[in-house]
Scaffold this motif. Structure first.
Motif, mmCIF file in Angstrom:
data_model
loop_
_atom_site.group_PDB
_atom_site.id
_atom_site.type_symbol
_atom_site.label_atom_id
_atom_site.label_comp_id
_atom_site.label_asym_id
_atom_site.label_seq_id
_atom_site.Cartn_x
_atom_site.Cartn_y
_atom_site.Cartn_z
ATOM 1 N N PHE A 68 -70.486 19.070 65.878
ATOM 2 C CA PHE A 68 -71.170 19.884 66.881
ATOM 3 C C PHE A 68 -71.894 18.984 67.851
ATOM 4 C CE2 PHE A 68 -74.602 22.197 68.841
ATOM 5 C CZ PHE A 68 -73.958 23.354 69.236
ATOM 6 N N HIS A 69 -71.742 19.268 69.124
ATOM 7 C CA HIS A 69 -72.584 18.540 70.082
ATOM 8 C C HIS A 69 -73.144 19.491 71.129
ATOM 9 C CE1 HIS A 69 -70.121 18.135 73.751
ATOM 10 N NE2 HIS A 69 -69.112 18.223 72.938
ATOM 11 N N TYR A 70 -74.405 19.265 71.476
ATOM 12 C CA TYR A 70 -75.054 20.078 72.498
ATOM 13 C C TYR A 70 -74.573 19.600 73.862
ATOM 14 C CZ TYR A 70 -78.200 21.869 68.923
ATOM 15 O OH TYR A 70 -78.708 22.493 67.813
ATOM 16 N N PRO A 71 -74.292 20.545 74.781
ATOM 17 C CA PRO A 71 -73.699 20.169 76.069
ATOM 18 C C PRO A 71 -74.407 19.025 76.804
ATOM 19 C CG PRO A 71 -73.885 22.549 75.888
ATOM 20 C CD PRO A 71 -74.551 21.979 74.686
ATOM 21 N N LYS A 72 -75.747 18.996 76.770
ATOM 22 C CA LYS A 72 -76.427 18.005 77.609
ATOM 23 C C LYS A 72 -76.774 16.714 76.865
ATOM 24 C CE LYS A 72 -77.953 21.263 81.033
ATOM 25 N NZ LYS A 72 -78.988 22.182 81.442
ATOM 26 N N LEU A 73 -76.332 16.591 75.623
ATOM 27 C CA LEU A 73 -76.638 15.374 74.869
ATOM 28 C C LEU A 73 -75.361 14.564 74.653
ATOM 29 C CD1 LEU A 73 -79.130 16.643 72.143
ATOM 30 C CD2 LEU A 73 -79.645 15.412 74.229
ATOM 31 N N SER A 74 -75.510 13.250 74.761
ATOM 32 C CA SER A 74 -74.310 12.419 74.626
ATOM 33 C C SER A 74 -73.909 12.252 73.156
ATOM 34 C CB SER A 74 -74.544 11.052 75.271
ATOM 35 O OG SER A 74 -75.704 10.484 74.710
#
Lengths: 230, 239
Positions: free
Chosen positions: A11-17
């Motif tokens: 899972f990755h949050y859209p604004k985090l690299s």
């Protein structure tokens, strides 16, 4: 069949690299207390939200008793898994404490007399009776936490995920909560505890999963009364 | 184009004023094209317009349908027996209103090209009291929080086993109506807490504030403002 199965979940949050969760492989049994621990920002809350479908995994699969969570509605999941948010302010929305606790039951079509009985029990058990008619957001943090926990546990879901349930609770109320959780676990209702409170975790958990930077770095089962076996 | 934030505010005010004055799709469509052209000049990704518009799609649809049904005149396009449901005038009125919303939202994107700090500084240099300018930026920052609050509540309701998609419209309206009070009250409570937090950190401790930076108009700002204000006034007078 495992109650919850996570396979190669990312899972990755859209604004985090960086990835919030990376290659999570996990099987969770229904009749057990599993704790998820780890430092701030390690992905504990994200993992809880992915398990219950509030966040959809960006990779991999999450299965609830063999059924993909992504194909179920939040209400379908919510009827089987109760979820206590880390921040009680996010889950309290009714005009009074009593209404808040009874909301799920009323909307799931419980008999009014049974709803009243359950609400009264929870108000007494969680020492909230004097706040029955109070607007939940006006309560102290600890009281709000108790309302949030009561409003989820009252529904008697087969499984519960509690995100930092002990925040704001004093030692006495922590003990009461631990007793209640142990009691519901003994009748076959499993749970995931997401917590920083190692004393609480060690007191209750059959299994401890440790997260660090979105990865599982430890998974240990309780061995006897005093320790965990990796 | 590097313009002073106040010049950009003037551009947004001009575009929004024209969008509110114009009533027909024939006038609003060129205005939308001009707005999009300006976004390109300000190096704003046009696709971001869609990202913002998506949030207002339901509102635009409802507004469009209401306009279609309640504006009479012109050729009847759809009828139920002898009752006219949609007329050509209604369709045009609906399209105009939707276009107006699109122009205003697109123009507001120009605000994203400068920081809220510059926004406050700009307003203060225009002799608007600091408290008022600060309140405007806080309000702008609070709007997405308000939306998030509503999304959280809806998620919490669903997690308590309520299938919102299957609930009848009557029950749904009832549910949302009863939620309105706690959500609004919660927002007021947060505003009160924010005020206490700000004052405890010295907000308005001294009557006079000083600023590290100053915004200065250059010739291009005067030229752009003059052009936009003149054209807007001419268009309004000739309308």
């Amino acid at each position: 069949m495992h109650f919850l199965t996570l396979t190669q979940v990312n899972f990755h949050y859209p604004k985090l690299s960086r990835m919030a969760l990376e290659n999570i492989n996990l099987e969770i049994e229904q009749k057990s207390i599993t704790a998820i621990i780890g430092p701030n920002g390690s992905g504990k809350t994200t993992l809880g939200k992915v398990m219950i479908g509030i966040l959809q995994a960006t990779g991999g699969k999450v299965l609830l008793q063999g059924e993909p969570v992504s194909e179920m509605s939040l209400a379908q999941i919510g009827r089987r898994i109760g979820y206590v948010f880390q921040n009680p302010d996010l889950q309290l929305f009714c005009a009074t404490v009593a209404e808040e606790i009874g909301f799920g039951l009323v909307n799931q079509g419980w008999e009014p007399a049974r709803v009243k009985e359950k609400v009264d029990f929870c108000l007494e058990f969680f020492q909230l009776a004097e706040y029955r008619h109070v607007f939940p957001l006006l309560l102290s943090q600890g009281e709000k936490q108790r309302v949030a926990i009561a409003s989820v546990l009252v529904a008697e879901n087969e499984f519960v995920i509690l995100d930092e349930p002990t925040i704001g609770l004093d030692a006495y109320r922590k003990k009461i909560l631990a007793g209640y959780l142990r009691k519901i676990a003994s009748i076959g209702r499993g749970m995931v505890l997401i917590s920083h409170d190692m004393g609480f975790v060690e007191h209750l958990a059959d299994r401890v999963i440790q997260l660090e930077k979105g990865r599982i770095v430890g998974d240990s089962e309780r061995k006897g009364r005093n320790g965990y076996d990796t | 184009m590097t313009l002073d934030p106040r010049t950009k505010m003037v551009i947004v005010i001009c575009l929004s004023t024209l969008a509110l004055i114009y009533n027909s799709a024939g006038e609003l469509l060129p205005l939308l094209l001009v707005t999009l052209l300006l976004l390109l000049l300000f190096r704003i990704d046009i696709s971001s317009v869609w990202v913002y518009l998506k949030r207002f799609l339901q509102l635009m649809l409802v507004v469009f349908i209401i306009q279609c049904i309640f504006t009479r005149g012109g050729e009847v396009l759809l009828s139920l027996g002898s009752t006219a449901l949609v007329s050509s005038q209604g369709l045009l009125a609906g399209a105009s209103l939707v276009l107006r919303i699109i122009v205003i939202i697109s123009a507001a994107l120009i605000f994203t090209t400068f920081s809220s700090r510059d926004f406050i500084l700009g307003l203060v240099q225009w002799k608007i009291p600091y408290e008022l300018a600060f309140m405007v930026t806080i309000a702008m920052r609070f709007l997405p929080l308000f939306r998030d609050e509503f999304v959280n509540v809806v998620t919490a309701i669903q997690l308590r086993g309520v299938e919102l998609k299957q609930v009848s419209w009557g029950r749904k309206i009832d549910l949302f109506r009863s939620l309105l009070f706690p959500v609004v009250f919660g927002a007021l409570l947060k505003a009160q807490q924010l005020a206490v937090a700000m004052e405890s950190r010295g907000f308005r401790a001294y009557p006079r504030r000083t600023y590290l930076r100053r915004l200065d108009f250059i010739w291009i700002d005067y030229a752009v403002m003059l052009i936009f204000i003149t054209i807007t006034l001419m268009l309004i007078i000739s309308y």
